[in-house]
Design a protein around this motif. Structure first.
Motif, PDB file in Angstrom:
ATOM      1  N   LEU A 171      -0.894   5.182  29.386  1.00 39.58           N
ATOM      2  CA  LEU A 171      -0.802   5.762  28.056  1.00 39.58           C
ATOM      3  C   LEU A 171       0.645   5.938  27.618  1.00 39.58           C
ATOM      4  CD1 LEU A 171      -3.882   6.542  28.574  1.00 39.58           C
ATOM      5  CD2 LEU A 171      -3.435   8.436  27.029  1.00 39.58           C
ATOM      6  N   ALA A 172       1.522   6.174  28.530  1.00 39.06           N
ATOM      7  CA  ALA A 172       2.900   6.452  28.159  1.00 39.06           C
ATOM      8  C   ALA A 172       3.629   5.185  27.714  1.00 39.06           C
ATOM      9  CB  ALA A 172       3.639   7.109  29.333  1.00 39.06           C
ATOM     10  N   ARG A 207      -5.598   9.171  20.919  1.00 39.89           N
ATOM     11  CA  ARG A 207      -4.622  10.198  20.571  1.00 39.89           C
ATOM     12  C   ARG A 207      -4.930  11.505  21.293  1.00 39.89           C
ATOM     13  NH1 ARG A 207      -5.310   8.352  15.069  1.00 39.89           N
ATOM     14  NH2 ARG A 207      -3.519   7.084  14.393  1.00 39.89           N
ATOM     15  N   ALA A 211      -3.893  11.311  24.852  1.00 34.83           N
ATOM     16  CA  ALA A 211      -2.438  11.350  24.975  1.00 34.83           C
ATOM     17  C   ALA A 211      -1.918  12.765  24.812  1.00 34.83           C
ATOM     18  CB  ALA A 211      -1.799  10.425  23.945  1.00 34.83           C
ATOM     19  N   GLY A 239      -0.159   4.539  23.300  1.00 34.71           N
ATOM     20  CA  GLY A 239      -0.653   5.757  22.648  1.00 34.71           C
ATOM     21  C   GLY A 239       0.470   6.482  21.987  1.00 34.71           C
TER      22      GLY A 239
END
Length: 821
Positions: free
Chosen positions: A588-589, A784, A787, A820
């Motif tokens: 996700l990062a 979202r 995240a 994300g």
């Protein structure tokens, strides 16, 4: 060549003939000599008598010359006697003297006077001519007399001679001949004896040998030389001795072997715990073993032989029955087996099973019977118990599948005539395995027994409650008026099952799923009715449990499809019909693809691509998941190795493990073999385990996970939050990642409670030092939210569906990937 026996016979005949000849010669000589002596004696004494008569005539003539005969007769007679005496009477010389007797029979001249002349026969004394005769004297002596009458004076002139004197010469001759004959016979006998002894020595040897054989001594050989009959006989006799010796040795050896066998058989029979006895045709005991004599009758074997059952058994009727059975067995000529209840002396009743078989002598005549008895009381009890167990469930005592099917067939038969309905209700408890796993099997068994009692209380006595195995029960409603009544009974059963049960001071709540099939609507045979009820029960489970479902014919179609699918599934591995698709895992990062999950697909030759939900559960149920899982593991590692060799960015590959794979003890060995075979770095392999898999046996699961971690692979806990996880165990498990189930991700935007669960799982993972992975991300809002919660990795259709290996390679080669916010 003459033989010894012929020679002996000839010699014997010669000796006998010689003896007879000698005797005949002796007799003939005796008679000839005697005749000669008689003639000579008659002539000699006749001449003497003539001489004497001459002297008498001289004196008589002289007397006549005197012419005075009457005066001088006596004188002249005396002178004549003196002249005769002087001339003929010489006692010192003659053993026989003359004898003159006057007309009156008085002796005129005789040495002994009276003794002899008195014994003369009268006609001899009065004879007027010469006459001779043998006569007996007063002393019983034999004498011979010869006389002649001198007529002028009437005198008898003659001699009296004793026979021994007359035949003295004959006697001497007889003695000589006798001595000669006896000597000759003696010599011949001696010679014959020597010859016979020499000839009969072999016979003596044979006699000695025969006596030795008669005494049982066969070690003395017979040695007779020669070629005659006796020697040949001796040789044959010696062969016979040798043959008898060998035969006797064999017989003794055979007797010894027979005795050993007899003793062995006796010991063997005595060692048999069964009661063995022998009877003659009159049912009289002629033998038995120790168990029968001492253990059963209570007497030594010797006191039983010669007696009958009437002497031992107090129950006369039973003893008579035994004898009748004996007669029937011997008359039948074949084995018969009888069972009789007997009361022992201690009052205990036992069941005796007796097998009786007639036996016969070598000549075919009946010898009696052999009996073997044993106490079968316990066996009969066990048989009855086995028969009960064969038709009843051992745990609950309910009818089992066999008895249920039998009673169902009978009910169908009766219902066919009555036109009524027969119903089969199949009941399966919901989630009963959880109770077994958490509270133990003993607790579960007690619970099943209580439930069995409750089910029996719900139905009628004419109905049957059966346990088919595990937590599966069946109820047979024998005759029902209407099918609607069956539904009411099913609801009543579920209602009673749902009532609380108390086991070991613990309250337990149960629910069940129940399937129903009806006769004659659903089927007309028992097996199909039970199968259809089973199908209906699985429909009830799928419909939400704690409910019942009637059988629908469409269920059979689905079952047939499932069976066909199972058959094809078993052949799919060999036909290489499986393939892997890979769903990317995204960080996700950074938005980079850091791994993928390998998902199996089945390319069926007729059905096309079969969804996993259609064949994975079937593979789990049939056990095919084990070889299929091994193939998935090996193929995924092989593919990851190829990606690395193609110098693509390093990505890990995740492989799902099945419960069956994990429960088998060889999973660490399998993983190690696959890694060695494919050459994949262990840190690039991620093994996914489900929450329920590890919590089934946490201790064993922990040991297996430690063994896997030693290989260097990563471990992920899949579908976290859907089971009954224990955080205490979770913190001890060597897990690297928690995967959040898609059911929670789906509602994170619209359901605050779902969002709270996801937030909590992410927090737990981070607090335990694990990564959090979200599954089933399908839109940007979900991404979202994840995240914002700090989720580490995600996968789902929002980024990519599972794709073939070729497409996954193309995806890795992209330079820019969505991230994300």
């Amino acid at each position: 060549m003459k033989t010894r026996s012929v020679l002996v016979k000839i010699l014997a005949v010669i000796v006998i003939a010689f003896g007879l000849s000698a005797a005949a010669v002796l007799v003939l000589a005796h008679r000839q000599v005697q005749d000669i002596i008689d003639w000579s004696q008659s002539k000699e004494y006749g001449e003497r008598i003539a001489g004497m008569l001459g002297i008498l005539d001289q004196h008589y003539q002289r007397l006549l010359l005197t012419q005075r005969e009457e005066v001088y007769r006596q004188d002249f007679q005396d002178m004549a006697l003196k002249a005769l005496s002087a001339a003929y009477f010489h006692p010192e010389e003659l053993s026989v003297q003359p004898c003159i007797i006057d007309a009156d029979g008085n002796p005129l001249l005789h040495p002994g006077k009276d003794p002899l002349h008195q014994a003369l026969p009268l006609h001899l004394v009065t004879a007027a001519q010469v006459f001779e005769q043998t006569f007996s004297t007063a002393t019983e002596e034999q004498a011979w007399a010869i006389f002649q009458t001198y007529a002028p004076w009437g005198w008898r002139v003659g001699y009296i001679v004793p026979l021994p004197v007359k035949y003295a010469m004959v006697r001497d001759l007889d003695q000589g001949l006798a001595i000669t004959m006896l000597g000759t016979i003696f010599l011949a006998g001696c010679v014959l004896t020597l010859i016979i002894r020499r000839q009969l020595r072999p016979v003596s040897e044979l006699t000695r040998a025969s006596l030795a054989i008669a005494e049982g001594r066969f070690d003395l050989p017979i040695q007779i030389d020669g070629k005659d009959e006796i020697a040949l006989l001796a040789k044959q006799f010696d062969r016979m001795r040798t043959s008898i010796h060998e035969t006797m040795a064999e017989l003794q050896s055979s007797q010894a072997a027979t005795e050993r066998e007899r003793k062995f058989l006796k010991d063997l029979i005595d060692a048999i715990p069964d009661l063995i006895f022998f009877k003659d045709p009159n049912s009289v005991y002629i033998g038995c073993n120790r168990a029968f004599a001492e253990g059963f009758i209570g007497l030594p074997p010797g006191e039983i032989i010669g007696r009958t059952d009437l002497d031992f058994i107090r129950d006369r009727e039973l003893a008579t029955l035994f004898r009748e059975k004996d007669r029937e067995t011997m008359a039948l000529g074949a084995t018969r087996v009888n069972d009789e209840w007997i009361t022992l002396s201690n009052g205990r009743r036992i069941l005796i099973e007796t097998a009786k078989t007639p036996f016969y002598h070598v000549d075919g005549s009946l010898g009696g019977l052999i009996g073997v008895s044993r106490d079968v009381t316990e066996r009969r009890r066990n048989e009855e118990q086995l028969r009960h167990l064969a038709t009843h469930d051992e745990l609950t005592g309910l009818a089992n599948r066999t008895l249920l099917q039998d009673r169902l067939e009978q009910s169908v038969h009766y219902a066919n005539r009555s036109g009524r309905v027969v119903a089969v209700l199949l009941l399966d408890l919901d989630r009963f395995n959880v109770i077994n796993d958490s509270l133990g099997h003993d607790f579960g068994d007690k619970l099943l027994c209580l439930l069995a009692q409750r089910l029996q209380q719900v139905v009628r006595e004419a109905d049957t409650v059966a346990r088919l195995g595990g937590d599966e029960f069946a109820v047979l409603l024998a005759e029902v008026a209407d099918s609607e009544d069956v539904g009411m009974v099913a609801a009543k059963i579920l209602e009673h099952v749902a009532e609380p049960l108390w086991v070991d001071n613990r309250e337990v709540l149960l629910t069940a799923s129940l399937g129903i099939s009806l006769y004659p609507q659903d089927s007309k045979d028992a097996v199909t009715l039970i199968r259809n009820a089973d199908l209906a029960m699985y429909r009830a489970k799928k419909d939400g449990r704690n409910s019942f479902s009637f059988y629908d014919p469409e269920m059979n179609l689905r079952v047939q499809e499932t069976l066909e699918l199972e058959t094809d599934l078993r052949q799919a591995l060999d036909r290489e019909e499986f393939l892997l698709h890979y769903q990317p895992k995204v960080d996700l990062a950074s938005g980079a693809v850091i791994g993928c999950e390998a998902l199996v697909r089945w390319r069926h030759p007729r059905r096309g691509l079969v969804p996993p939900n259609d064949f994975i559960p079937l593979a789990e149920e049939t056990g095919l998941i084990v070889p299929l899982g091994a193939w998935v593991l090996r193929e995924a590692c092989r593919q990851a190795r190829r990606w690395k060799e193609a110098e693509l960015p390093p990505v890990s590959v995740a492989v799902n493990l099945s419960a069956r794979q994990f429960r088998q003890g060889d999973l660490p060995e399998l993983v190690a073999d696959v890694l060695a075979e494919t050459g994949l770095d262990p840190h690039l392999l991620d093994l996914e385990l489900t929450e329920s898999m590890v919590m089934d046996n946490p201790v064993k699961a922990g040991r297996a996970m430690l063994d896997l971690k030693k290989l260097g692979v990563s471990l992920s806990l899949d579908d976290f939050g859907t089971g009954y996880s224990s955080l205490n165990y979770l913190r001890r498990f060597p897990v690297d990642c928690l995967k959040i189930d898609r059911s929670f991700i789906r509602d994170v935007v619209d359901d605050p409670s779902g969002a709270s669960v996801v937030t909590s799982v992410i927090s737990i993972a981070h607090n335990l030092g694990m990564a959090a992975v979200a599954e089933g991300v399908e839109n940007e809002d979900q991404l979202r939210f994840l995240a914002s919660c700090g989720c580490d990795t995600y996968q789902g259709y929002f980024f990519s569906k599972p794709i073939p290996a070729e497409e996954f390679v193309a995806l890795l080669q992209r330079e820019t990937l969505p991230a994300g916010e």
